[in-house]
Every structure is written in C-alpha cells, then in structure tokens.
Design a protein around this motif. Structure first.
Motif, PDB file in Angstrom:
ATOM      1  N   GLY A  55      39.588  39.572  42.503  1.00  0.00           N
ATOM      2  CA  GLY A  55      40.248  39.700  43.896  1.00  0.00           C
ATOM      3  C   GLY A  55      40.271  40.925  44.764  1.00  0.00           C
TER       4      GLY A  55
ATOM      5  N   GLY B 104      36.258  30.774  41.886  1.00  0.00           N
ATOM      6  CA  GLY B 104      37.451  29.909  41.578  1.00  0.00           C
ATOM      7  C   GLY B 104      38.706  30.673  41.963  1.00  0.00           C
ATOM      8  N   ASP B 105      39.837  29.991  41.731  1.00  0.00           N
ATOM      9  CA  ASP B 105      41.184  30.636  42.052  1.00  0.00           C
ATOM     10  C   ASP B 105      41.405  31.641  40.796  1.00  0.00           C
ATOM     11  OD1 ASP B 105      42.219  28.027  40.512  1.00  0.00           O
ATOM     12  OD2 ASP B 105      43.538  29.682  40.185  1.00  0.00           O
ATOM     13  N   ILE B 106      42.004  32.881  40.903  1.00  0.00           N
ATOM     14  CA  ILE B 106      41.830  33.795  39.888  1.00  0.00           C
ATOM     15  C   ILE B 106      42.795  33.369  38.656  1.00  0.00           C
ATOM     16  CG2 ILE B 106      43.100  35.951  39.495  1.00  0.00           C
ATOM     17  CD1 ILE B 106      41.909  37.127  42.290  1.00  0.00           C
TER      18      ILE B 106
ATOM     19  N   ARG C 260      40.406  30.925  50.270  1.00  0.00           N
ATOM     20  CA  ARG C 260      40.709  32.229  50.732  1.00  0.00           C
ATOM     21  C   ARG C 260      41.928  32.021  51.896  1.00  0.00           C
ATOM     22  NH1 ARG C 260      36.608  36.591  52.827  1.00  0.00           N
ATOM     23  NH2 ARG C 260      36.296  37.077  50.537  1.00  0.00           N
TER      24      ARG C 260
ATOM     25  N   GLY D 211      42.106  43.839  42.552  1.00  0.00           N
ATOM     26  CA  GLY D 211      42.379  43.783  44.193  1.00  0.00           C
ATOM     27  C   GLY D 211      43.742  43.054  44.581  1.00  0.00           C
ATOM     28  N   LYS D 212      44.082  43.117  45.748  1.00  0.00           N
ATOM     29  CA  LYS D 212      45.477  42.640  46.143  1.00  0.00           C
ATOM     30  C   LYS D 212      45.182  40.914  46.187  1.00  0.00           C
ATOM     31  CE  LYS D 212      44.564  43.863  51.264  1.00  0.00           C
ATOM     32  NZ  LYS D 212      43.380  43.636  51.137  1.00  0.00           N
ATOM     33  N   GLY D 213      43.968  40.225  46.007  1.00  0.00           N
ATOM     34  CA  GLY D 213      43.660  38.888  45.703  1.00  0.00           C
ATOM     35  C   GLY D 213      44.360  38.662  44.503  1.00  0.00           C
TER      36      GLY D 213
ATOM     37  N   ARG E 183      37.556  43.036  47.246  1.00  0.00           N
ATOM     38  CA  ARG E 183      36.058  43.107  47.906  1.00  0.00           C
ATOM     39  C   ARG E 183      35.251  44.230  47.780  1.00  0.00           C
ATOM     40  NH1 ARG E 183      38.261  40.287  53.243  1.00  0.00           N
ATOM     41  NH2 ARG E 183      40.235  41.582  52.603  1.00  0.00           N
TER      42      ARG E 183
ATOM     43  N   ASP F  69      36.201  35.477  42.554  1.00  0.00           N
ATOM     44  CA  ASP F  69      36.908  35.451  43.740  1.00  0.00           C
ATOM     45  C   ASP F  69      36.680  34.092  44.329  1.00  0.00           C
ATOM     46  OD1 ASP F  69      36.922  37.524  46.328  1.00  0.00           O
ATOM     47  OD2 ASP F  69      37.055  35.792  46.868  1.00  0.00           O
ATOM     48  N   ILE F  70      37.649  33.501  45.296  1.00  0.00           N
ATOM     49  CA  ILE F  70      37.809  32.119  45.467  1.00  0.00           C
ATOM     50  C   ILE F  70      36.797  31.938  46.636  1.00  0.00           C
ATOM     51  CG2 ILE F  70      39.441  32.398  47.358  1.00  0.00           C
ATOM     52  CD1 ILE F  70      41.039  29.962  45.714  1.00  0.00           C
TER      53      ILE F  70
ATOM     54  N   MET G 295      43.545  48.340  43.043  1.00  0.00           N
ATOM     55  CA  MET G 295      43.541  48.840  44.447  1.00  0.00           C
ATOM     56  C   MET G 295      44.818  48.834  45.092  1.00  0.00           C
ATOM     57  SD  MET G 295      40.338  49.023  45.160  1.00  0.00           S
ATOM     58  CE  MET G 295      40.123  48.931  46.710  1.00  0.00           C
TER      59      MET G 295
HETATM   60  P1  ADP Z   1      41.412  45.011  48.029  1.00  0.00           P
HETATM   61  O1  ADP Z   1      41.753  45.379  49.537  1.00  0.00           O
HETATM   62  O2  ADP Z   1      42.980  44.935  47.173  1.00  0.00           O
HETATM   63  O3  ADP Z   1      40.476  45.579  47.448  1.00  0.00           O
HETATM   64  P2  ADP Z   1      40.618  42.576  49.176  1.00  0.00           P
HETATM   65  O4  ADP Z   1      41.391  42.029  50.392  1.00  0.00           O
HETATM   66  O5  ADP Z   1      39.408  43.332  49.713  1.00  0.00           O
HETATM   67  O6  ADP Z   1      41.355  43.432  47.966  1.00  0.00           O
HETATM   68  O7  ADP Z   1      39.954  41.474  48.506  1.00  0.00           O
HETATM   69  C1  ADP Z   1      40.934  40.319  48.162  1.00  0.00           C
HETATM   70  C2  ADP Z   1      39.996  39.173  47.639  1.00  0.00           C
HETATM   71  O8  ADP Z   1      40.707  38.232  46.667  1.00  0.00           O
HETATM   72  C3  ADP Z   1      39.246  38.319  48.605  1.00  0.00           C
HETATM   73  O9  ADP Z   1      37.895  38.363  48.735  1.00  0.00           O
HETATM   74  C4  ADP Z   1      39.925  37.070  48.538  1.00  0.00           C
HETATM   75  O10 ADP Z   1      38.881  35.899  48.909  1.00  0.00           O
HETATM   76  C5  ADP Z   1      40.266  36.843  47.120  1.00  0.00           C
HETATM   77  N1  ADP Z   1      41.457  35.906  46.615  1.00  0.00           N
HETATM   78  C6  ADP Z   1      42.446  35.887  47.365  1.00  0.00           C
HETATM   79  N2  ADP Z   1      43.440  35.096  46.750  1.00  0.00           N
HETATM   80  C7  ADP Z   1      42.681  34.559  45.790  1.00  0.00           C
HETATM   81  C8  ADP Z   1      42.971  33.667  44.723  1.00  0.00           C
HETATM   82  N3  ADP Z   1      44.165  33.019  44.571  1.00  0.00           N
HETATM   83  N4  ADP Z   1      41.980  33.504  43.735  1.00  0.00           N
HETATM   84  C9  ADP Z   1      40.832  34.061  43.850  1.00  0.00           C
HETATM   85  N5  ADP Z   1      40.412  34.907  44.867  1.00  0.00           N
HETATM   86  C10 ADP Z   1      41.449  35.220  45.917  1.00  0.00           C
END
Ligand code: ADP
Ligand code: TZD
Length: 578
Positions: free
Chosen positions: A281, A331-333, A161, A222-224, A283, A313-314, A248
């Motif tokens: 990605g 894992g990674d997305i 993360r 999500g932004k992930g 939360r 989620d990672i 999101m």
């Molecule tokens: P949003 O605010 O858009 O809902 P969050 O910031 O709450 O998004 O969540 C982003 C999630 O994405 C985090 O839990 C983070 O661990 C996860 N994340 C970030 N990069 C990666 C990735 N490359 N692969 C998997 N998960 C990821």
C-alpha cells in the motif's frame, strides 16, 4: 372530498438525498450552506444526521476526505455552486491523489442556462470541471435517479483504489416531488460497496519465492496499508517474516514505532542496502524517490539501485509506474496479506529468517541514530527550537496513544514525523502525497468528530494560516482539539530580508511575534502563549485532559529550520541558507 392523488404521500429531492445517504450508513455531512443546499443541511440535521458546518469549503472537503480514510466510508462534503464548488475541488483532487474515499456533493444552477451560457447565478459547468480531478463524476437530473446517483457515487469512492467522486445536484432537483413509496423503492442500499479482491495464487507464490531468497529484505508500509484496516495480519506478516520495515508517514503506528523491527531510524541505510523490497500500500512516487537514484544506491539520481520489488496494491496499473516491479500482487491488502501469511505458515519452519548480518547492521545504524537524536532532544535552547518543542509533544503523544495527531508545515512536518512515535494505526494524519498545506483544521475537526478522541494538531505557522479560521468551528462544536502552532515568524523560518531594503518584508516573512493564541480566544477557546518547553507541556497536557478547544502559540527560534524542510533539493535553484 380528497382525491386519491391528493392523499398520496409525496417525497422530494431533498428527502431522497438524505434518505439515500442514511440508507447507506452515512450519518455525517461536512459542508457550508447557501443556495441551493441550505435546506438540505437543515433537513439532514432534522433527520438526525450530524451536519458539521465550516467557514470555507476546502476545509469541509478535507474533513470529508480524512473521515473517509479513517472509516472506509465515503466522507461527504456539501457545497453551493460555482465558487463553493471550486473551493471544495482542491480537497476532492487531494482526496483522489491520496486514495481517500470522499464524495463532493455540490448544488448547481439551471442546466438550460448553464449550457447556453446565459449568465445564471453562480453559473458554471461543474461536472466538466470536476471530471478530470475525480475518480468519477455524476449528475442527477430527476428525483427518481437520486438513489442510483448516490449508490454509484459510493461504489466509485470506496471500491478498488479509493478516491474522490463528484456528484452534481442541480437546484431544480431538490424541489422535484414524487410518490413517497415509489421514492423509497428507487433508493439503493449498496451491497458490498468495496468487494474484496483476492490475489492470484501464482502471484502470491512468486512474491513469496522472491522474499524467501532475499538476503537483505525490507518491507515498506504505506497509507494504503493503514487504510485497509488489516492491522493484525500486517503485524503478523512483519513479525513472522522477521523482516525490517519502514512505515511511510501515515502508516506510522500500524505497528508501534518502538517495534524492534522498525527501520525508520535507519532509513538512509536500508533503502540503498536492501536487495528485495516489498511495498504494501505504498507507491514508488517522489516520497520514495521513485524507487531509484542515490537514495536507493544508484550511481546517479536516475540510476536503478539493483533492488527487486514486490508490490501489494489494489490497483493493477500501479506496478512498473517508476521502476520494474518483479512481483506484483494485485488485490486488497487484507486478502493479499492473509494469502501471504497462509503461504508462509504452509512452509512452517522452512521459512527462513533474515540473516543476523542484515538485522545486526540495521540495528546498529538504528541505535546510533536514536542516540544522536536523544542528545539533540535533551538540549534546551532559548528560544525553543523544533527539537525541544517536539521532545514535549513526543512525551504527550506517548502518554495518550489514542489521541490523533494532525501535522502540517515544512520543518514542523518533517521533524514531527521523525521525532514523535505513534503507537496505534491511523493516528497520524498529515499532508500526504501532495505535501499540501491547509489540511490541518479540516482534518482535526473530522478526526475529533469521527473518533471522539482528543486531537493534537502540530502546525507550522504558515500551514496553520491556510485553515486557521476553522478554530471557530472547533469552538462552535466544542471539539477536543488542541492546535499547537510552531511559530517561527514565517514560511520555513522568519529570517529572510528584502534585499532592496524597501518597505515590504521578504515574501517568506510574517508579522513577528504574532499571537495566534488570541485567535481562539475570540471564540471562547483557550489560548496559551508558550515560550518554554515547560509552558508548552503544561498547556497541551491540560488541553488533552480538559478536552477544551485550545490553541498554543509555541514560540520557536526564527532561525530554526531549513527552506522546505527535508525537501530543499526540490527547489529549482536549491540555493540554500541555514
Ligand atoms: P504512501 O504515501 O503512504 O506511500 P500511497 O498513497 O503512495 O502511500 O499509496 C497507497 C497505495 O495503497 C495506493 O497505490 C492504493 O492503490 C493502495 N491501496 C489503497 N487501499 C488499498 C487496499 N484496501 N488494498 C490494497 N491497496 C490499497
Ligand atoms: N501552498 C500549498 C497549498 N501547499 C504547499 N505545500 C505550499 C503552498 C508551499 N509550502 C510548503 O511546501 S511548506 C509551506 C508552504 C507554504 C509552509 C512552511 O512553513 P510553516 O512550517 O511555517 O508551515 P515550518 O515549520 O516553519 O517550516
């Protein structure tokens, strides 16, 4: 006669830091010079790095953080000791909270004096202060360890993360010299800084089985997911499964917001109705009402709505943080989504599409809400309100899909998010997980520097004030940034009155009729005062066309907007006025 020792080439701490960054493909520093890092900024520029100098470290830090989000490389923020460091720390904490990779590099004063608290210039135990707010924190005391310090910082920022890393560089380090060859050998080019993390097959199968039997499935991006840059596979997963999805805020544009499977306009319908929700990605924090309560169809604000959750989620620790996650996929997305696509393809025609009932119900809500919104947008009140101004901004963003939209404020944020469609990934940058004000100009500068594309920043007048001085930075680097200040005379709106009748205005009220456009004119930028949608349209279109630094003071009805925008209910008394 020269001795061997004298003829040996030497390097020093300054050069080793610069060489270590460059070796790892980092070509830009966002910062603010002063003791002890002024020469570092000069030498970095001389060595061909882009050094973007700000007026306040918080903005440099925000720039670094969002550069990290956009590029998957850690953004570097460079500050002086104690106060400069503290100014940058808010951005570091915000980066960690948002999972943006950045490294705050701060000069610090002499360890011996700091540790004995003898009162050095800008004395502070910075490492200890940064540690709880960062994903990792390191200090380098010897020039030969600079390579390791930077390598570890990069790895910590982008692996797993992503997050904010603090790197403490005491003043003495910069002047230390060592043999140039040995110095070169001490640097590390990080191999595979963000290794793929392949999900377990059984976890993927568990998730697919749950998705397959869902009656009313929903995907939340999500932004992930935006960060992961697995755009084509994410789109393929959404389209192959036929499942409605909710983006999101910063995942908007991952698929075009006009995509027929977008359920954004039916959010309050799909959240309580869905039976299986797959988070990619994102939360289950406050932005998703913690996955429970009335938003999700629960009986009261704490009750579970009955949904089953799949979470990609990672972070292996994210699942179950708020409600039970029935199928975590860690894992990674990119790897997770590709594994799921593989599983779906293997089933071929046996993969069921969601029922027509579910899709029909979502589509019906959506078209009703879109029609209602179109009506509101078509009105043309005087003075402008958020809707009539955003109707203009929506057209301009639509015509310029590569432009980057930066957005902060309360009403200015909420209305923009729901009205302005994004067409491409990572084009919308906003207040993120904390809902923090002050990201605006730092994000805008970095977005322009990193992408070279036009940037449009839609800012509440209060929000703009947190970083407004950086319009000088925008002018200095001649960046294609158009700042649009939605000016409604105060925080949320401008109508509060001091109940005592005393001379002070109410705490939320600003100078009425302020001319933010004059601010940018002081630095040679273009300032426009816009009181109608036509004036606003002309000014922003011209700014995007000309790429000249521009600030449009868009006059908004001071009675428009609600307290805290859409999150009024989070105010302790929830006392409301229109
Ligand atoms: P949003 O605010 O858009 O809902 P969050 O910031 O709450 O998004 O969540 C982003 C999630 O994405 C985090 O839990 C983070 O661990 C996860 N994340 C970030 N990069 C990666 C990735 N490359 N692969 C998997 N998960 C990821
Ligand atoms: N300070 C910080 C760092 N972050 C915050 N979120 C706040 C204060 C509180 N706050 C909000 O949550 S929104 C906002 C503040 C001060 C500004 C709202 O006013 P605005 O936007 O003019 O920017 P609108 O469009 O008029 O609502």
């Amino acid at each position: 006669m020269t001795t061997d020792a004298q003829s040996q080439a030497v390097t020093d701490g300054f050069d080793l830091v610069i060489d270590a960054l460059k070796l790892n493909g980092i070509d830009t520093i966002f910062g603010l010079p002063g003791i002890p890092i002024t020469d570092l900024t000069r030498r970095a520029q001389a060595a061909g790095m882009r050094v973007i100098s700000f007026r306040h470290e918080q903005n440099a830090g925000n720039a670094a953080a969002i550069a990290g989000f956009m590029t998957q490389k850690p953004g570097i923020c460079l500050t002086v000791s104690a106060p400069g460091f503290l100014n940058g720390l808010t951005a570091l904490a915000n980066a960690t909270t948002n999972c943006f990779p950045m490294i705050l590099v701060s000069g610090s004063s002499e360890r011996e004096i700091v540790d004995l608290q003898q009162g050095d210039y800008e004395e502070m135990d910075q490492l200890a202060i940064a540690r709880p707010l960062a994903k990792a924190a390191f200090r380098v005391l010897h020039a030969e360890d600079i390579g390791v310090g930077i390598a570890r910082s990069i790895r910590a920022a982008v692996s797993g993360r992503p997050g904010g890393v603090y790197l403490d560089l005491p003043a003495k380090l910069f002047a230390q010299t060592m043999d140039a060859e040995a110095g070169k050998r001490s640097l590390i080019k990080v191999v595979d800084p963000a290794p793929r993390q392949i999900p377990a097959q059984d976890a993927v199968q568990r998730a697919l089985a749950m998705l397959k039997t869902a009656k009313r499935p929903l995907i939340v991006l999500g932004k992930g997911a935006a960060y992961a840059q697995a755009d084509a596979d994410i789109r393929a997963l959404v389209e192959k499964t036929g499942i409605p999805y909710l983006p999101m805020s910063m995942a908007k544009g991952l698929l075009p917001d006009t995509h027929e499977q977008s359920a954004a306009a039916a959010r309050s319908y799909v959240l309580p109705e869905a039976d299986v929700v797959m988070l990619i990605g994102a939360r289950l924090n406050w932005l998703l009402s913690h996955g429970k309560g009335k938003t999700w169809g629960g009986k009261d604000h704490k009750a579970w709505g009955g949904q089953k959750f799949i979470q990609i989620d990672i972070s292996p620790q994210e699942a179950d943080s708020n409600v039970r996650i029935d199928a975590p996929v860690v894992g990674d997305i990119g790897s997770c989504v590709s594994a799921m696509l593989g599983g779906i393809s293997a089933m071929g025609a046996n993969w069921p599409q969601p029922s027509a009932d579910w899709l029909g119900a979502v589509a019906e809500r959506k078209s009703k809400n879109i029609a209602k919104m179109a009506e509101t947008l078509a009105r043309n009140p005087t003075p402008m309100n958020f809707h009539s101004a955003l109707n203009v901004m929506r057209d301009i963003i639509k015509a310029n899909p590569d432009a980057i939209l930066v957005n902060e404020g309360a009403n200015a944020l909420d209305f923009t998010r729901s009205i302005v469609d994004m067409q491409k990934p990572r084009k919308r940058l906003d207040v993120g997980t904390w809902g923090v004000m002050g990201i605006g100009m730092g994000f805008a500068v970095a977005a322009a520097v990193v992408s070279g594309q036009p940037v449009i920043a839609i800012e509440g007048d209060s929000a703009f004030g947190f970083s407004g001085m950086e319009v000088e930075t925008i002018c200095r680097y001649n960046l294609p940034v158009c700042v649009v200040v939605f000016n409604n005379n105060g925080v949320y709106c401008g109508t509060d009155v001091n109940p005592t009748g005393g001379p002070d205005v109410a705490p939320t009220v600003f100078v009425k009729g302020a001319r933010y456009d004059k601010l940018i004119e002081a630095f040679g930028g273009v300032g426009v005062h816009a009181t109608t949608p036509a004036e606003l349209r002309k000014a922003v279109e011209e700014a995007v066309r000309s790429r000249k630094p521009t600030l449009v003071n868009a006059v908004i009805d001071e009675t428009a907007g609600t307290e805290s925008g859409r999150i009024t209910s989070l105010n302790p008394t929830s006392a409301k006025k229109k």
